[in-house]
Design a protein around this motif. Sequence first.
Motif, mmCIF file in Angstrom:
data_model
loop_
_atom_site.group_PDB
_atom_site.id
_atom_site.type_symbol
_atom_site.label_atom_id
_atom_site.label_comp_id
_atom_site.label_asym_id
_atom_site.label_seq_id
_atom_site.Cartn_x
_atom_site.Cartn_y
_atom_site.Cartn_z
ATOM 1 N N MET A 1 0.857 -1.194 0.000
ATOM 2 C CA MET A 1 0.000 0.000 0.000
ATOM 3 C C MET A 1 0.890 1.240 0.000
ATOM 4 O O MET A 1 1.871 1.309 0.710
ATOM 5 C CB MET A 1 -0.917 -0.004 1.219
ATOM 6 C CG MET A 1 -1.879 1.181 1.274
ATOM 7 S SD MET A 1 -3.097 1.026 2.610
ATOM 8 C CE MET A 1 -2.017 1.136 4.050
ATOM 9 N N VAL A 2 0.508 2.218 -0.816
ATOM 10 C CA VAL A 2 1.259 3.473 -0.897
ATOM 11 C C VAL A 2 0.316 4.612 -0.547
ATOM 12 O O VAL A 2 -0.815 4.675 -1.040
ATOM 13 C CB VAL A 2 1.824 3.687 -2.320
ATOM 14 C CG1 VAL A 2 2.519 5.032 -2.394
ATOM 15 C CG2 VAL A 2 2.785 2.572 -2.679
ATOM 16 N N GLN A 3 0.772 5.525 0.300
ATOM 17 C CA GLN A 3 -0.036 6.668 0.672
ATOM 18 C C GLN A 3 0.600 7.921 0.088
ATOM 19 O O GLN A 3 1.793 8.162 0.221
ATOM 20 C CB GLN A 3 -0.164 6.790 2.189
ATOM 21 C CG GLN A 3 -1.141 7.867 2.616
ATOM 22 C CD GLN A 3 -1.578 7.708 4.057
ATOM 23 O OE1 GLN A 3 -1.322 6.693 4.667
ATOM 24 N NE2 GLN A 3 -2.227 8.723 4.592
ATOM 25 N N SER A 4 -0.210 8.715 -0.609
ATOM 26 C CA SER A 4 0.270 9.953 -1.221
ATOM 27 C C SER A 4 -0.644 11.084 -0.757
ATOM 28 O O SER A 4 -1.739 11.251 -1.280
ATOM 29 C CB SER A 4 0.244 9.828 -2.751
ATOM 30 O OG SER A 4 0.627 11.040 -3.361
ATOM 31 N N GLY A 5 -0.194 11.842 0.238
ATOM 32 C CA GLY A 5 -1.057 12.876 0.790
ATOM 33 C C GLY A 5 -2.275 12.209 1.408
ATOM 34 O O GLY A 5 -2.179 11.288 2.205
ATOM 35 N N ALA A 6 -3.459 12.674 0.999
ATOM 36 C CA ALA A 6 -4.700 12.083 1.492
ATOM 37 C C ALA A 6 -5.083 10.844 0.690
ATOM 38 O O ALA A 6 -5.994 10.125 1.060
ATOM 39 C CB ALA A 6 -5.822 13.110 1.416
ATOM 40 N N ALA A 144 -7.479 15.921 -9.522
ATOM 41 C CA ALA A 144 -7.043 15.980 -8.126
ATOM 42 C C ALA A 144 -5.831 15.085 -7.901
ATOM 43 O O ALA A 144 -5.440 14.855 -6.758
ATOM 44 C CB ALA A 144 -8.188 15.557 -7.201
ATOM 45 N N GLY A 145 -5.242 14.567 -8.982
ATOM 46 C CA GLY A 145 -4.031 13.759 -8.859
ATOM 47 C C GLY A 145 -4.274 12.272 -8.708
ATOM 48 O O GLY A 145 -3.317 11.515 -8.476
ATOM 49 N N VAL A 146 -5.521 11.824 -8.864
ATOM 50 C CA VAL A 146 -5.824 10.403 -8.695
ATOM 51 C C VAL A 146 -5.182 9.576 -9.809
ATOM 52 O O VAL A 146 -4.492 8.578 -9.552
ATOM 53 C CB VAL A 146 -7.345 10.166 -8.664
ATOM 54 C CG1 VAL A 146 -7.660 8.669 -8.596
ATOM 55 C CG2 VAL A 146 -7.971 10.891 -7.473
ATOM 56 N N GLY A 147 -5.399 9.988 -11.049
ATOM 57 C CA GLY A 147 -4.797 9.268 -12.172
ATOM 58 C C GLY A 147 -3.285 9.292 -12.120
ATOM 59 O O GLY A 147 -2.621 8.288 -12.411
ATOM 60 N N ARG A 148 -2.736 10.430 -11.731
ATOM 61 C CA ARG A 148 -1.276 10.558 -11.622
ATOM 62 C C ARG A 148 -0.723 9.584 -10.574
ATOM 63 O O ARG A 148 0.304 8.938 -10.788
ATOM 64 C CB ARG A 148 -0.922 11.997 -11.255
ATOM 65 C CG ARG A 148 0.574 12.262 -11.083
ATOM 66 C CD ARG A 148 0.815 13.727 -10.770
ATOM 67 N NE ARG A 148 0.469 14.553 -11.905
ATOM 68 C CZ ARG A 148 1.300 14.831 -12.907
ATOM 69 N NH1 ARG A 148 2.535 14.334 -12.899
ATOM 70 N NH2 ARG A 148 0.917 15.598 -13.903
ATOM 71 N N ALA A 149 -1.418 9.452 -9.443
ATOM 72 C CA ALA A 149 -0.957 8.558 -8.381
ATOM 73 C C ALA A 149 -1.038 7.094 -8.810
ATOM 74 O O ALA A 149 -0.136 6.301 -8.527
ATOM 75 C CB ALA A 149 -1.782 8.780 -7.121
ATOM 76 N N LEU A 150 -2.097 6.730 -9.511
ATOM 77 C CA LEU A 150 -2.237 5.355 -9.999
ATOM 78 C C LEU A 150 -1.174 5.053 -11.050
ATOM 79 O O LEU A 150 -0.572 3.972 -11.067
ATOM 80 C CB LEU A 150 -3.637 5.142 -10.576
ATOM 81 C CG LEU A 150 -4.774 5.077 -9.558
ATOM 82 C CD1 LEU A 150 -6.120 5.185 -10.262
ATOM 83 C CD2 LEU A 150 -4.706 3.791 -8.749
ATOM 84 N N ASN A 151 -0.951 6.023 -11.920
ATOM 85 C CA ASN A 151 0.071 5.867 -12.954
ATOM 86 C C ASN A 151 1.445 5.690 -12.318
ATOM 87 O O ASN A 151 2.232 4.816 -12.713
ATOM 88 C CB ASN A 151 0.061 7.102 -13.859
ATOM 89 C CG ASN A 151 0.553 6.795 -15.255
ATOM 90 O OD1 ASN A 151 0.999 5.689 -15.539
ATOM 91 N ND2 ASN A 151 0.461 7.777 -16.125
ATOM 92 N N ALA A 152 1.731 6.499 -11.314
ATOM 93 C CA ALA A 152 3.023 6.414 -10.627
ATOM 94 C C ALA A 152 3.191 5.052 -9.952
ATOM 95 O O ALA A 152 4.300 4.497 -9.915
ATOM 96 C CB ALA A 152 3.145 7.536 -9.602
ATOM 97 N N TRP A 153 2.097 4.519 -9.417
ATOM 98 C CA TRP A 153 2.164 3.195 -8.781
ATOM 99 C C TRP A 153 2.574 2.136 -9.799
ATOM 100 O O TRP A 153 3.455 1.308 -9.524
ATOM 101 C CB TRP A 153 0.818 2.828 -8.163
ATOM 102 C CG TRP A 153 0.865 1.532 -7.403
ATOM 103 C CD1 TRP A 153 1.038 1.376 -6.056
ATOM 104 C CD2 TRP A 153 0.778 0.210 -7.950
ATOM 105 N NE1 TRP A 153 1.049 0.035 -5.729
ATOM 106 C CE2 TRP A 153 0.906 -0.706 -6.870
ATOM 107 C CE3 TRP A 153 0.604 -0.291 -9.234
ATOM 108 C CZ2 TRP A 153 0.854 -2.087 -7.044
ATOM 109 C CZ3 TRP A 153 0.568 -1.682 -9.422
ATOM 110 C CH2 TRP A 153 0.690 -2.556 -8.337
ATOM 111 N N LEU A 154 1.945 2.146 -10.973
ATOM 112 C CA LEU A 154 2.258 1.129 -11.978
ATOM 113 C C LEU A 154 3.679 1.294 -12.506
ATOM 114 O O LEU A 154 4.382 0.304 -12.746
ATOM 115 C CB LEU A 154 1.256 1.193 -13.132
ATOM 116 C CG LEU A 154 1.429 0.118 -14.214
ATOM 117 C CD1 LEU A 154 1.351 -1.282 -13.618
ATOM 118 C CD2 LEU A 154 0.392 0.281 -15.320
#
Length: 210
Positions: A1-6, A144-154
């Motif tokens: 699990m990765v947490q990025s801000g909220a 709000a950065g959701v897609g960016r965070a998912l992309n960064a995870w992959l």
Amino acid sequence: MVQSGALVIRRATEADADDVVRVITLAFESDDPIEDYVFPDPEVRRRRTPAMIRLLFKHRYLPANAAIVAELDGKVVGALLWIPDRYRNPVWREAISGPLLLWAMGPTATVRGIEVDSAIARSAPAEPHNFMVYLGADPQVQRAGVGRALNAWLIAESEAHGRAVCGICKDENVAYYAQFDFGLVHRTRIGSKGPELNFLLRPAVRATAD
């Protein structure tokens, strides 16, 4: 699990099925060439897409450990579904899911869905790679950065295993993925009369000697 801000990014479980279906259905409800091709009638698309996504989640992505969700304040607001390098669904699972998908999608849409799968297989590079299929955010939290965070995870997951990342997208999204070092390799057509889309590739990061 990765947490990025909220935001919390984690692997999905079977309990996330309703949320994944909701998010992906909303994210791809309109202005998506593949969904428009598979379900040209908007009313049919709204009626049949949720059942299709649910079956794919249960029988394709969840067994491959390839379903990721993004949570914001405890609510799932984004989802990523992908195909791991060299993963092949077991024949028995395909035998179960095939008739269910035919029932859920209808004959014409099922044929077009097979054409989408064929385009993905045809575009996939020979080098080790992870193939991004669905990446979507709830429209209420877009930008709000959701897609960016998912992309960064992959990307991080792929880099950890020395794999490239690739996917197919419409013209409007090429510049977005360029921010993450995805390059346009070629264009591919879905079926013989379907949309022509862009195949993007982010090369694997190679270890360098000191």
